[in-house]
Enzyme design. Structure first.
Site, PDB file in Angstrom:
ATOM      1  N   ASN A 199      14.810  -7.234  -8.805  1.00 21.56           N
ATOM      2  CA  ASN A 199      13.388  -7.583  -8.827  1.00 21.56           C
ATOM      3  C   ASN A 199      12.865  -7.124 -10.182  1.00 21.56           C
ATOM      4  O   ASN A 199      12.527  -5.957 -10.367  1.00 21.56           O
ATOM      5  CB  ASN A 199      12.646  -6.908  -7.677  1.00 21.56           C
ATOM      6  CG  ASN A 199      11.183  -7.318  -7.608  1.00 21.56           C
ATOM      7  OD1 ASN A 199      10.690  -8.046  -8.472  1.00 21.56           O
ATOM      8  ND2 ASN A 199      10.479  -6.852  -6.598  1.00 21.56           N
TER       9      ASN A 199
ATOM     10  N   ASP B  10       9.499 -16.489  -3.498  1.00 19.60           N
ATOM     11  CA  ASP B  10       8.476 -16.067  -2.528  1.00 19.60           C
ATOM     12  C   ASP B  10       7.821 -17.273  -1.866  1.00 19.60           C
ATOM     13  O   ASP B  10       7.347 -17.199  -0.734  1.00 19.60           O
ATOM     14  CB  ASP B  10       7.379 -15.262  -3.232  1.00 19.60           C
ATOM     15  CG  ASP B  10       7.754 -13.802  -3.437  1.00 19.60           C
ATOM     16  OD1 ASP B  10       8.953 -13.491  -3.385  1.00 19.60           O
ATOM     17  OD2 ASP B  10       6.842 -12.980  -3.662  1.00 19.60           O
TER      18      ASP B  10
ATOM     19  N   GLY C  56       0.087  -4.760   2.674  1.00 18.67           N
ATOM     20  CA  GLY C  56       0.336  -3.735   1.674  1.00 18.67           C
ATOM     21  C   GLY C  56      -0.801  -3.798   0.676  1.00 18.67           C
ATOM     22  O   GLY C  56      -1.897  -4.250   1.015  1.00 18.67           O
ATOM     23  N   ASN C  57      -0.564  -3.369  -0.554  1.00 20.54           N
ATOM     24  CA  ASN C  57      -1.606  -3.515  -1.573  1.00 20.54           C
ATOM     25  C   ASN C  57      -1.924  -4.988  -1.787  1.00 20.54           C
ATOM     26  O   ASN C  57      -3.049  -5.376  -2.040  1.00 20.54           O
ATOM     27  CB  ASN C  57      -1.172  -2.855  -2.882  1.00 20.54           C
ATOM     28  CG  ASN C  57      -2.355  -2.540  -3.773  1.00 20.54           C
ATOM     29  OD1 ASN C  57      -3.390  -2.059  -3.302  1.00 20.54           O
ATOM     30  ND2 ASN C  57      -2.239  -2.837  -5.055  1.00 20.54           N
TER      31      ASN C  57
ATOM     32  N   GLY D  29       0.844  -2.254   7.432  1.00 20.07           N
ATOM     33  CA  GLY D  29       1.184  -2.786   8.751  1.00 20.07           C
ATOM     34  C   GLY D  29       2.138  -1.902   9.523  1.00 20.07           C
ATOM     35  O   GLY D  29       2.022  -1.752  10.737  1.00 20.07           O
ATOM     36  N   GLU D  30       3.087  -1.285   8.812  1.00 21.32           N
ATOM     37  CA  GLU D  30       4.096  -0.455   9.470  1.00 21.32           C
ATOM     38  C   GLU D  30       3.603   0.958   9.771  1.00 21.32           C
ATOM     39  O   GLU D  30       4.070   1.591  10.721  1.00 21.32           O
ATOM     40  CB  GLU D  30       5.349  -0.368   8.589  1.00 21.32           C
ATOM     41  CG  GLU D  30       6.071  -1.692   8.421  1.00 21.32           C
ATOM     42  CD  GLU D  30       7.096  -1.652   7.301  1.00 21.32           C
ATOM     43  OE1 GLU D  30       7.638  -0.557   7.032  1.00 21.32           O
ATOM     44  OE2 GLU D  30       7.344  -2.699   6.682  1.00 21.32           O
ATOM     45  N   ASN D  31       2.659   1.462   8.956  1.00 20.40           N
ATOM     46  CA  ASN D  31       2.328   2.893   9.020  1.00 20.40           C
ATOM     47  C   ASN D  31       0.901   3.232   9.433  1.00 20.40           C
ATOM     48  O   ASN D  31       0.626   4.382   9.761  1.00 20.40           O
ATOM     49  CB  ASN D  31       2.597   3.530   7.649  1.00 20.40           C
ATOM     50  CG  ASN D  31       4.052   3.427   7.246  1.00 20.40           C
ATOM     51  OD1 ASN D  31       4.926   3.905   7.948  1.00 20.40           O
ATOM     52  ND2 ASN D  31       4.315   2.777   6.121  1.00 20.40           N
TER      53      ASN D  31
END
EC number: 2.7.2.1
Length: 396
Positions: A7, A145, A207-208, A329-331
Site C-alpha cells: 500500500n 478500491d 474509520g477516519n 466500527g470495531e471498537n
C-alpha cells in the site's frame, strides 16, 4: 503462494507478506524523501523486529531496504522468490472496473485516472514500477478500491448532471472501501453459515474515512462515497454530503480558491470541523467533560450514519444483517449503540452487554430477539488483496 501486499502512499509504503495466506511479516517504510526515513519489518510469528534509519530518497530505495531486511530476517530469500505482489489502488476509473494483473495498458490507465485521486494513484503507480524493477519475474496485481462497486446499477451511480459529463469525462459515483466491504460481507456469510448468494447485508466501514454499502447477494448495489471519498457520511476531517451551492457562496464570502475549498472540505471539516477533534476517543472523553460541541459532533456523525443505513433498507429487497467494521466500527460501542437504538423500529435489538465487551475477533452483538443480526467483523484488506492476487495469478 508467497504474496507481498503493498500500500504505497506519497511518502510511505505499508506492506504485509503472506505465505499460504498466513501473515509472516509486516512493516512500514516512512518519511520517504526526508533525511530521517525509517524502515521497520516485523516477523509476525515471533514478534522480532528489524529496523533501519537512513535517508530514503524515493520508493525504489525504500523497497530495496525492505528486500535487505527480508534477507536479514530469514523470512524471504529475495523479492524474486515471491509468487506475486498485490497493490492497493484507490481509483480504477471507468475502464479498470475489475482487479487485474498489471501490464503496460494498466499502468497507463492508472496514470490517466490519477486526476481522480491525485493524492493516491501516483504513489500507487510508483510502488508498482518500483516492484517491477526490483523483481522483474514477479507478477503484479492491481486491486482497486472501486472494483467491488462495479455492480451498482446505472441509476445508482449516475449524477443528475448533463449526460456529457459522464459520457466524455467519466464523472459518476465510483465508491471506495470496496476491498473492505467485500471482505467483511464474505466473512459475515461464513460467520452466519450462509451462502453469500442468499445474504443481504449493510456494511458500515467506520474509520477516519467512513462509508456504508448495501450488498445484495454478495454484490454492491449502492454505497455512500461517490466520485471521490468526500461524499456521504460525516467523517474525521471530511464533510460528507452538503448542499453544493455552499461552495461558491463560501468562495465569495471568504475569498477562497478552488484548492483552498478542497482542503477545507477534506482536511478541516467533518467532526474535526465541529469540535476540533477527529479521534473518537478524544471526542467521547470531551463529552464526559461536558463539551457540547463534541456531543454535537458525535450526534451528527451517528445521525448521518443512521440515515444512510435506513435508506439502504429501502434499496435492498430484505436485510439480514448490519456489519460494523473499521477502527470506529470495531471498537466504539457507544457509536454502535446510538446507531442501533435509532434503528430499533426496523427490527434491530442490540444486546448491550455483548456490545460493551471489548474482545477482538468476529462476533454477534444483537439480542436473541432481534429480527436482524448485528455483527462486528474486523476488516483485513491486506488478506483480501492477497487472496485476490492469488486468484488472478491462478487464472493466468
Amino acid at each position: 503462494m508467497k504474496i507481498l501486499v503493498l500500500n504505497s502512499g506519497s511518502s510511505s509504503i505499508k506492506f504485509k507478506f503472506f505465505d499460504n495466506k498466513i501473515v509472516k511479516a509486516s512493516g512500514l517504510v516512512e518519511k520517504i524523501g526526508e533525511q530521517n526515513s525509517k524502515v521497520v519489518l516485523k516477523n509476525t510469528l515471533n514478534n522480532e523486529s528489524f529496523e533501519r534509519e537512513l535517508t530514503i530518497n524515493n520508493h525504489e530505495e525504500g523497497l530495496s531496504i525492505v528486500n535487505e531486511l527480508f534477507k536479514e530476517s530469514g523470512i524471504l530469500a529475495d523479492l524474486n522468490a515471491l509468487d506475486g505482489c498485490g497493490h492497493r489502488i484507490v481509483h480504477g476509473g471507468r475502464n479498470l472496473s475489475e482487479h487485474c494483473l498489471v501490464d503496460d495498458y494498466v499502468l497507463k490507465e492508472i496514470d490517466r485516472v490519477s486526476i481522480f485521486a491525485p493524492l493516491h494513484n501516483p504513489a500507487h503507480l510508483a510502488g508498482i514500477k518500483t516492484m517491477i524493477k526490483a523483481a522483474p519475474s514477479v507478477a503484479n496485481a492491481a486491486i482497486f478500491d472501486t472494483a467491488f462497486h462495479r455492480t451498482m446499477p446505472d441509476f445508482a451511480y449516475m449524477y443528475a448532471l448533463p449526460y456529457d459529463f459522464y459520457d466524455k469525462h467519466n464523472i459518476r459515483r465510483y465508491g471506495f472501501h470496496g476491498t473492505s466491504h467485500a471482505y467483511v460481507s464474505s466473512r459475515a456469510a461464513k460467520f452466519l453459515q450462509k451462502d453469500q448468494n442468499e445474504l443481504n447485508v449493510i456494511s458500515a466501514h467506520l474509520g477516519n474515512g467512513a462509508s456504508v454499502c448495501a450488498i445484495e447477494k454478495g454484490k454492491s448495489m449502492d454505497t455512500s462515497m461517490g466520485f471521490t471519498p468526500l461524499e456521504g457520511l460525516i467523517m474525521g476531517t471530511r464533510c460528507g454530503d452538503l448542499d453544493p451551492a455552499i461552495l461558491p457562496f463560501v468562495s465569495h464570502l471568504k475569498g477562497l480558491t478552488i484548492e483552498e475549498i478542497d482542503t477545507l472540505m477534506n482536511k478541516k471539516s467533518g467532526v474535526y470541523g465541529i469540535c476540533g477533534y477527529n479521534d473518537f476517543r478524544d471526542i467521547e472523553r470531551e463529552i464526559e467533560q461536558g463539551n457540547d460541541k463534541a456531543r454535537l459532533a458525535l450526534d451528527m456523525f451517528c445521525y448521518r450514519l443512521v440515515k444512510y443505513i435506513g435508506s439502504y433498507f429501502a434499496v435492498l429487497p430484505k436485510t439480514d444483517a448490519i456489519i460494523f467494521t473499521g477502527g470506529i466500527g470495531e471498537n466504539d460501542s457507544l457509536v454502535r449503540q446510538k446507531v442501533c437504538e435509532r434503528l430499533a423500529h426496523l427490527g434491530i435489538e442490540l444486546d448491550f452487554e455483548l456490545n460493551k465487551q471489548r474482545i477482538s475477533g468476529e462476533r454477534m452483538i444483537n439480542h436473541a430477539n432481534s429480527k436482524l443480526k448485528v455483527l462486528v467483523i474486523p476488516t483485513d484488506e491486506e488478506l483480501e488483496i492477497a487472496r485476490i492476487t492469488e486468484e488472478l495469478i491462478g487464472k493466468n
